[in-house]
Structures are given as C-alpha cells and as structure tokens.
Design a protein around this motif. Structure first.
Motif, mmCIF file in Angstrom:
data_model
loop_
_atom_site.group_PDB
_atom_site.id
_atom_site.type_symbol
_atom_site.label_atom_id
_atom_site.label_comp_id
_atom_site.label_asym_id
_atom_site.label_seq_id
_atom_site.Cartn_x
_atom_site.Cartn_y
_atom_site.Cartn_z
ATOM 1 N N ILE A 16 -6.257 -22.263 3.981
ATOM 2 C CA ILE A 16 -6.877 -23.558 3.920
ATOM 3 C C ILE A 16 -7.039 -24.424 5.320
ATOM 4 N N GLY A 17 -5.712 -24.378 5.921
ATOM 5 C CA GLY A 17 -5.565 -24.922 7.166
ATOM 6 C C GLY A 17 -5.154 -26.372 6.712
ATOM 7 N N LEU A 18 -4.238 -26.671 5.833
ATOM 8 C CA LEU A 18 -3.647 -27.900 5.381
ATOM 9 C C LEU A 18 -3.214 -28.755 6.620
ATOM 10 N N GLY A 19 -2.256 -27.847 7.248
ATOM 11 C CA GLY A 19 -1.702 -28.874 8.639
ATOM 12 C C GLY A 19 -2.455 -29.017 9.540
ATOM 13 N N ARG A 20 -3.325 -28.323 9.858
ATOM 14 C CA ARG A 20 -4.468 -28.647 10.895
ATOM 15 C C ARG A 20 -5.544 -29.634 10.289
ATOM 16 N N ILE A 21 -5.776 -29.803 8.909
ATOM 17 C CA ILE A 21 -6.397 -30.790 8.634
ATOM 18 C C ILE A 21 -5.676 -32.216 8.675
ATOM 19 N N ALA A 22 -4.557 -32.077 8.399
ATOM 20 C CA ALA A 22 -3.628 -33.240 8.721
ATOM 21 C C ALA A 22 -3.584 -33.963 10.176
ATOM 22 N N GLU A 23 -3.447 -32.976 10.947
ATOM 23 C CA GLU A 23 -3.449 -33.291 12.325
ATOM 24 C C GLU A 23 -4.727 -33.895 12.763
ATOM 25 N N ALA A 24 -5.681 -33.361 12.323
ATOM 26 C CA ALA A 24 -7.013 -33.989 12.542
ATOM 27 C C ALA A 24 -7.528 -35.303 11.825
ATOM 28 N N GLU A 25 -7.095 -35.544 10.867
ATOM 29 C CA GLU A 25 -7.143 -36.686 9.829
ATOM 30 C C GLU A 25 -6.527 -37.810 10.614
ATOM 31 N N LEU A 26 -5.318 -37.567 11.221
ATOM 32 C CA LEU A 26 -4.301 -38.219 11.822
ATOM 33 C C LEU A 26 -5.126 -39.124 12.900
ATOM 34 N N ARG A 27 -5.796 -38.402 13.699
ATOM 35 C CA ARG A 27 -6.402 -38.922 14.877
ATOM 36 C C ARG A 27 -7.779 -39.854 14.582
ATOM 37 N N SER A 28 -8.345 -39.514 13.069
ATOM 38 C CA SER A 28 -9.297 -40.386 12.867
ATOM 39 C C SER A 28 -8.786 -41.664 12.168
ATOM 40 N N LEU A 29 -7.610 -41.919 11.765
ATOM 41 C CA LEU A 29 -7.496 -43.006 10.871
ATOM 42 C C LEU A 29 -7.704 -44.223 11.750
ATOM 43 N N PRO A 30 -7.914 -45.375 11.098
ATOM 44 C CA PRO A 30 -7.937 -46.820 11.698
ATOM 45 C C PRO A 30 -6.467 -46.999 12.165
ATOM 46 N N ASP A 31 -6.691 -47.887 13.170
ATOM 47 C CA ASP A 31 -5.302 -48.389 13.782
ATOM 48 C C ASP A 31 -4.217 -48.869 12.880
ATOM 49 N N GLU A 32 -4.443 -49.883 11.781
ATOM 50 C CA GLU A 32 -3.506 -50.178 10.931
ATOM 51 C C GLU A 32 -3.009 -49.176 10.129
ATOM 52 N N THR A 33 -3.676 -48.392 9.470
ATOM 53 C CA THR A 33 -3.486 -47.162 8.626
ATOM 54 C C THR A 33 -2.339 -46.351 9.456
ATOM 55 N N ARG A 34 -2.607 -45.991 10.896
ATOM 56 C CA ARG A 34 -1.622 -45.264 11.446
ATOM 57 C C ARG A 34 -0.350 -45.992 11.947
ATOM 58 N N HIS A 35 -0.507 -47.157 12.333
ATOM 59 C CA HIS A 35 0.806 -47.957 12.489
ATOM 60 C C HIS A 35 1.451 -48.271 11.325
ATOM 61 N N LEU A 36 1.020 -48.283 10.095
ATOM 62 C CA LEU A 36 1.890 -48.060 8.990
ATOM 63 C C LEU A 36 2.456 -47.036 8.787
#
Length: 795
Positions: A127-147
């Motif tokens: 399914i690629g769950l780890g790869r999906i998570a890494e890609a999603e991290l790059r797309s997060l809004p700044d506040e979500t990523r900082h929290l």
C-alpha cells in the motif's frame, strides 16, 4: 539474569521453562514478573520547562497532572509547549504501543518479531503507508507541522529520559525504540484510515458472488442489506436529484457491527441543553487505540480521546462544542483488473494505449532470517495487490485475452488498487480546527480539509445548536459496480468528488435529534451517488425508536441506551424459526424452541436463548452460502450473507434453494447449533449462557508469543450484546467478542463546568505494571463512567 529471562520469554520460551532453569515456583515467577512490570511504570507528574524558541534561549512551563484514573491533564502557556506535554504523557503511558503501531504502519514489524511480522509488513509496503506519510508531511500547513514537531519532541524527551528502563515489551524483544518523527504520527493515522476504508472483502465478496450467481436476481438478493430504509437523512431534508444519477452500488456491507452516535437538541433533554453521545466500535485490544487526555493551554481547551500516536482529540468536547464520530462505510477505493500483453512488456492498457508500469523495490528486514525483497508494480490506478488480497481470490481466475496463462486454461489477471487514502488527507489539520471550534458553524467549517476517511459527525454547541456532517471526499463514479472494475476502461475512472457543500449534513433539524450507526446515509434519490456499503439499520432504528419514545432525555438515559441489548433481528429470526419447526418431534429441538419462544430478545451474557439464537444464525448463514457457493469460498462469503440469510428464513422468492429443501436446511442448522453448544458447553441446556462463549477477546500485541498472552492479555470477561445490538460486541467465528464499544462518551452542553462522562475498556496506561492498565475494565462492564472536566488540574 533478569534481562536473560525476559529475552527468553520474548523468544517463545514457556513460563515453565523459565521456572525450571531459575528453580522458581510459579508464585515466585509471578512475584518477579509483577516487580519487573511495576518498576518500569513512569507516570511522572510535575512542571518542566519547554524550549519556546529554536535556539533554546527561551522556555515556557508545561504541567502534567494525573487524576485518579491516571488520565493525563496537560497545561501550558502556548500551543507548542502544550503539544510537547501531550507527547510526553503519551510516551509515558503508551511507548511500546506507539512503536508497535508505527512499525506496523511502516512495514517494519518483522525487524522485531521475525517471520511473524512479514505478512503485515508486505501489506504496509504494498500500500505504501510509510511513503504516503512522508509525502503528507511535506504538504501539511505550517501550524500542523509545528505542533507535530512539538509532540514528537515530547515523545523523544521521554525516550531519552528512560532509555535504561523502558516498558517491559522492549526487553522481552531485546531492542530499543528509535527517535520519533512527525511522519511516524502520520503513518499511524494512515494505517488507521486504511483499517477504516481498505476492507478488501467488501469488494471481493460481491465479485465472487457475481461470478457464482450471475448478474441477476440471485446476485441482487445477495447484495440487499437489512433494514436498509433506516437512513440518517430523511426525505425532505435534502434536495432531490435534478437529473438521474448513477444507480446506487450500495447494499450489504459486512456483519461485523459498528459504532453509534447521536445528538439531542435542548427540546429533547431534561436540562434544555444539547447532549452528544458516542460509542465507537473497534477491535478490542489489551491496550486501547484510544488515549484519554485533557488539554488546557494556548488556544486549546479540549478533553476526550486521541488516537494513540496522533496529538489531536478525535472524540470529545471543547469548552463550547462536543462531538462524536461513526464510520460512514462508503467506497473510497476500487479494485481494477488490468490488461497486459507479452507484446507490450511492463505496460498496462488504458483507453486503447499501452502505458508503462511504475516499479519500486521494498526490502523487509527479518529478525533471524533473510531479507524479503519485493518489487511493487503499479498502474495508473495503483499498486498490484494480488498478494495481499484474501486468499480465496485465487478462485477469481477468468478466461481473458490478457494476463498470465494458468495450467487450467484460465488467466491470472493483475488486480490493482486505487485508494483515496494514498493522497494527503487533511485529517489532522481538520481535527486541530475542530478542537478549537466555539460554534457548530465553526466546527463544520473546520472539517473542510478532511478527505479520508469518511465519517459521520454529530455535534452541538453551548448556544443550543446541533448538527450533522458527513466528512471526507466521496468519489463520483459514472458506472455502478460492487465488484472489480476494468482498469483499461476510462468510464470506470473517478469523475471528481461530491462537493463539500453537497455532502449530507443537517443544521438544527426540526426533529431535534440525529442518529448515525454506520447505516444508510440517505435514500436513493439523493442528488449524488453515495457508494455506501453500510451496515444493517438495526442499531440506528433501535436508537431512533428509543429517542422518539421518551419526550425528554438526560445524561443517565443516554448512558443506559449505550447498554441496550434488545435485538430486533433476534425477534424476527425467532418468530420465523418457530413457525418452521414448532411441530418438530425431536426433544432437543423442542426444548430449544421453547426457550426461544419465551425469550425477551435481549442478548445478555447470562441468557441461554441468546446463545441458541446467535449460534443458530451462524449455522444458518453458512448453510445459505453452502447452497450456492463452492466449498472453498462459502465460509468466506458468509461474512456478507446476513441479509439474504434472514430473508430466506421468511421466503425463497428468488429460488435460492434449487431443490426446495429450505425447511430441512433450517432444521439442520438448528440441530447443528444444538450439537455445537452441547459439544462446547455440555448437555445441560440450562447452562448454555451466552457469556460462556461470548467473552472479551482482548489481546496484547505480543499475545501468542510463548506464554506472553497469559501475562499481558485482558481476555475472558463475559459480555452482553452481539453485532446488531446498540451495545455491540461482535462475535468472531468462535463467538468470542472481538469488536465493540471500547470507549463510550456522553457530553451535556448545559453543565456549569465544561465536562463529559466517559469510559474505556482497559485503562489509561499501556504499561502492564500500572494500576491503570485495566482499572476501567470492571466499570466498563457495569456500564459506569467517570467524569472529566476541562478545567486545569492542580498537582
């Protein structure tokens, strides 16, 4: 010596073997085990300074306190310090669970479990769950990523502080956790949405049924669900379709049970203020996926439960808004059969053209074994998933002009998966906004970024408003299909998504309440195809009828409704069964029918008729599928055959039983149930209590490794309910309760202090040496709740 013994236990050695080598009695072993577990408990409370600037020159205080149930109350002056505290508290309570869940999501369990983890790892890597998570991290809004970064820092602070005394599971498996990263949290969230929306059998079983039954009356009867007219939206609460829409592909989902929530306006409550109730149903584990928290600081005042590993409250309330969730079981994925051709190697056909496949290599490291190498091949639709589909799909070889020739003259056609969850889902960002909402309107707007999974939310605010919203993106399909789709045909591709404003929703409905229980979203004239594979409507109907029967509801009334075990399905089944067999001459059959005839249709642990009914229905459903499906698939298909089985008790209008032997098959199913109960529980029918079969299956992650299950599991508690009662506890094939209400919550928006009532099936801590590992189990069984206030808790 202690570490050696722990390593040996984790390597499958028995307790008896450890006792023999140590010269211990079992009592001495138990005392040693308790001491080892207790010394690792790290529920530290206090105030610590958290850096508030990147260079570490400034810091702010974060306070962690715990109530008598061990629930962490985290207070801080700003959001980042607050989420650092959430990470710290979660690691104190659940560090091994966190590491296990991230490894499961990333496909790295075999590194610690050896060959036992390979099958799970192959699924996650495909399914690629780890790869999906890494890609999603790059797309997060700044506040979500900082929290998320602050949360990760809190987890890592605990890992570093207690590196020499970790939870006992780490020493059982002889390894240490790696530092936590923000993508680890997203991987856990991604794996959870896969559990909620992947569900291959919901597609595979209809495909098997269509190929076996044909695409005619038998197939349509097989797909038809029970009590399917019990919809969340009622006629007149939505605009009808202006033009014909794609015919619905919904119908029977699975019979595994599900979740409940409801919201009552002040016109229907004793306080004149709204009440929200929720009991999400997920698999039981010794350590719940839910973790109770209270957050107080920065821009957050919220309490409820987080998903372990993810720092936002999933279910609960803020100062002014309360909400609950259920899964809207609709199709967010499709399985496609692809066309290949030796003349075009490494390609898939689409719209008359051959498109090159995509390939990636995955290497799974296996403890004590050789690495497993996998090449994952994908079409435009997604990865080939044949290896991770249910094993019965080997029967789905078909005559074809494409694919690989098989020895029996058929061809094996590659099956690929398109899953909406492979794209960034916005779930965490939406949750953070929901946690801070102050009105129903703000709450609904906060859900806009959410794309996967599709949930049904009910909510209310302190101003007296109530609402309902389906969240997530639902694909629009031009062709209705419950089984496999042709991957080469553009007509079977998705045609966008239902717009957010058009998703099913309600604001202050005149009826004064909304109920959802994984049931149908809306009637078939809803203006968009909803692609539902919903559960039966029994639970939703029971809740609605109970709400309508009482003019005013209190918090205590809602708690009692959570415990309701009346089964309308049993009532219907028993009436039909008695009609068929009331003149039977067999003494055991007559005795069983007598017990059923006098029953009040409550699925209680001490009920004998409940056991006879549920075991009969299992036998009857298997008999129904055996009448039409080959032996190798009949048992698998039975998971989706509850609807047709119940209708065939009443009549056989479609000619399912070709030989006209329906009554004899019904009798044989009851005799088979009586024989099974006799074999398992003895010949005294008065002792056939449902709870002797139907007990909590509450296993630890390491259950099954040697004797660890006897040390870590919480299984064995007799429980009420089955898959179709409000108090749902779904039976597995041996009738043990494997899925149900692991968490219950009731919130009254009219209380003087913002608070809620809740309970979870185990406890706040995942540490087996903690008093909070299982201290909520007995209160949960008795229908008790504890009170949780949003105010900051003092040390």
């Amino acid at each position: 010596m202690t570490l050696e013994f722990l390593h040996r236990l984790g390597a499958d050695e028995s307790i008896a073997g450890i006792c023999q080598s140590a010269g211990w009695s079992r009592a001495q072993f138990d005392a040693w085990w308790r001491d080892e577990c207790r010394r690792r408990v790290t529920n530290v409370a206090g105030t610590l300074r958290v850096p508030s600037s990147d260079d570490g020159t400034r810091s702010v205080p974060t306070t962690l306190a715990r109530d008598r149930n061990g629930v962490p109350h985290i207070s801080a002056d700003n959001d980042r310090a607050l989420f650092f505290g959430v990470g710290l508290a979660t690691a104190q309570d659940r560090l091994f669970q966190l590491d296990y869940l991230r490894r499961k999501a990333r496909g790295r369990l075999a590194e610690i479990l050896g060959p036992d983890g390979v099958e799970s790892d192959i699924l996650a890597r495909t399914i690629g769950l780890g790869r999906i998570a890494e890609a999603e991290l790059r797309s997060l809004p700044d506040e979500t990523r900082h929290l998320l970064e602050a949360y990760s820092a809190g987890i890592n602070a605990h890992i570093e502080a207690f590196a020499d005394c970790p939870p006992i599971e780490f020493d059982l498996l002889d390894y240490r956790p790696e530092p936590w990263t923000p993508a680890d949290s997203l991987a856990i969230l991604g794996e959870f949405r896969w559990y909620l929306t992947g569900r291959f059998p919901v597609i595979v079983i209809p495909e098997l049924a269509k190929r076996t039954l044909g695409d005619g009356p038998l197939y349509r009867a097989f797909l038809q669900s029970e009590v399917d007219d019990e919809s969340i939206l009622w006629p007149g609460e939505y605009r009808g379709a202006d033009i014909p829409v794609c015919p619905p592909a919904g119908g029977q989902g699975d019979d595994s049970g599900g979740s409940n929530n409801w919201v009552l306006s002040g016109t229907r409550t004793t306080t004149g203020h709204p009440i929200v109730a929720n009991d999400p149903h997920i698999p039981f584990f010794a350590v719940s996926i839910w973790h109770e928290v209270v957050l107080h600081g920065g821009s957050f005042r919220v309490a409820g439960v987080v998903l372990a590993g993810v720092p936002a409250v999933q279910i609960g309330r803020s100062e002014r808004v309360a909400w609950g969730i259920t899964n809207n079981i609709c199709s967010l994925r499709d399985l496609y059969q692809e066309k290949t051709d030796p003349a075009h190697p490494g390609c898939f056909l689409f719209d008359g053209r051959w498109e090159p496949a995509q390939r990636r290599e995955e290497v799974i490291h296996v403890r004590g074994g050789e690495p497993v190498q996998k090449i994952i091949v994908s079409s435009r639709n997604g990865p080939i998933v044949d290896e991770i589909l249910p094993k019965v799909t080997g029967t789905l070889r078909v005559p074809s002009d494409s694919g690989t020739q098989a020895s029996n003259g058929t061809r094996s056609v590659p099956t690929t998966l398109r899953w909406l969850g492979a794209e960034p889902c916005g779930w965490l960002t939406a949750l953070l906004g929901m946690n801070r909402a102050r009105t129903c309107a703000e709450f609904r707007e906060a859900t806009r970024p959410w794309s996967v999974p599709t949930f049904n939310l009910v909510f209310a605010d302190a101003d007296g408003h109530i609402g309902f919203q389906t969240v997530g993106r639902i694909p629009i399909r031009r062709v209705s299909e419950r089984g496999y789709r042709p991957g080469w045909d553009p007509a079977h591709q998705w045609d966008g998504f239902i717009p957010f404003e058009e998703l099913p929703h309600l604001a202050d409905p005149p009826r004064g309440f909304v109920v959802t229980a994984n049931n149908r979203l809306a009637p078939d004239d809803f203006p968009y195809p909803l692609s539902g594979t919903w559960s039966t409507g029994y639970r939703a109907r029971r809740i609605r009828e109970q709400i309508e029967a009482r003019p005013k509801w209190s918090v205590e009334d809602c708690k009692r409704l959570h415990q309701d075990v009346f089964s309308a399905r049993a009532q219907r089944c028993v009436r039909l069964l008695v009609q068929h067999l009331e003149n039977d001459a067999d003494q055991r059959v007559r005795q069983a029918l007598g017990l059923l005839r006098d029953w009040g249709f409550r699925i209680e642990a001490d009920s004998v008729p409940a056991a006879i009914y549920d075991v009969f229905l299992a036998h009857w459903t298997k008999a129904v599928t055996a009448a039409r499906f080959p032996k190798e698939t009949a048992g698998f298909v039975a998971a989706n055959a509850g609807g047709i089985a119940m209708r065939l008790l009443d009549n056989d209008e479609v000619g399912w039983f070709e030989g006209g032997d329906r009554s004899q098959t019904i009798r044989a199913a009851l005799v088979g149930a009586v024989d099974e109960l006799t074999s398992k529980l003895g010949s005294d029918m008065s002792a056939w209590h449902w709870g002797r079969l139907h007990f909590l299956q509450q296993k630890h992650f390491l259950s099954g490794r040697g004797d660890l299950g006897t040390l870590l599991d919480l299984s064995g508690l007799p429980v009420n309910g089955d898959a179709n009662t409000v108090n749902s506890a779904s039976p597995d094939p041996s009738f043990a309760a494997w899925l149900g209400a692991g968490y219950r919550m009731v919130a009254d928006l009219g209380t003087a202090e913002a608070s809620l009532w809740q309970i979870e099936v185990g406890g706040a801590s995942g540490q087996p040496g903690s008093p909070h590992y299982d201290d909520q189990l007995d209160p949960w069984r008795m229908g008790a709740y504890h009170h949780l206030a949003l105010m900051a808790t003092k040390l």
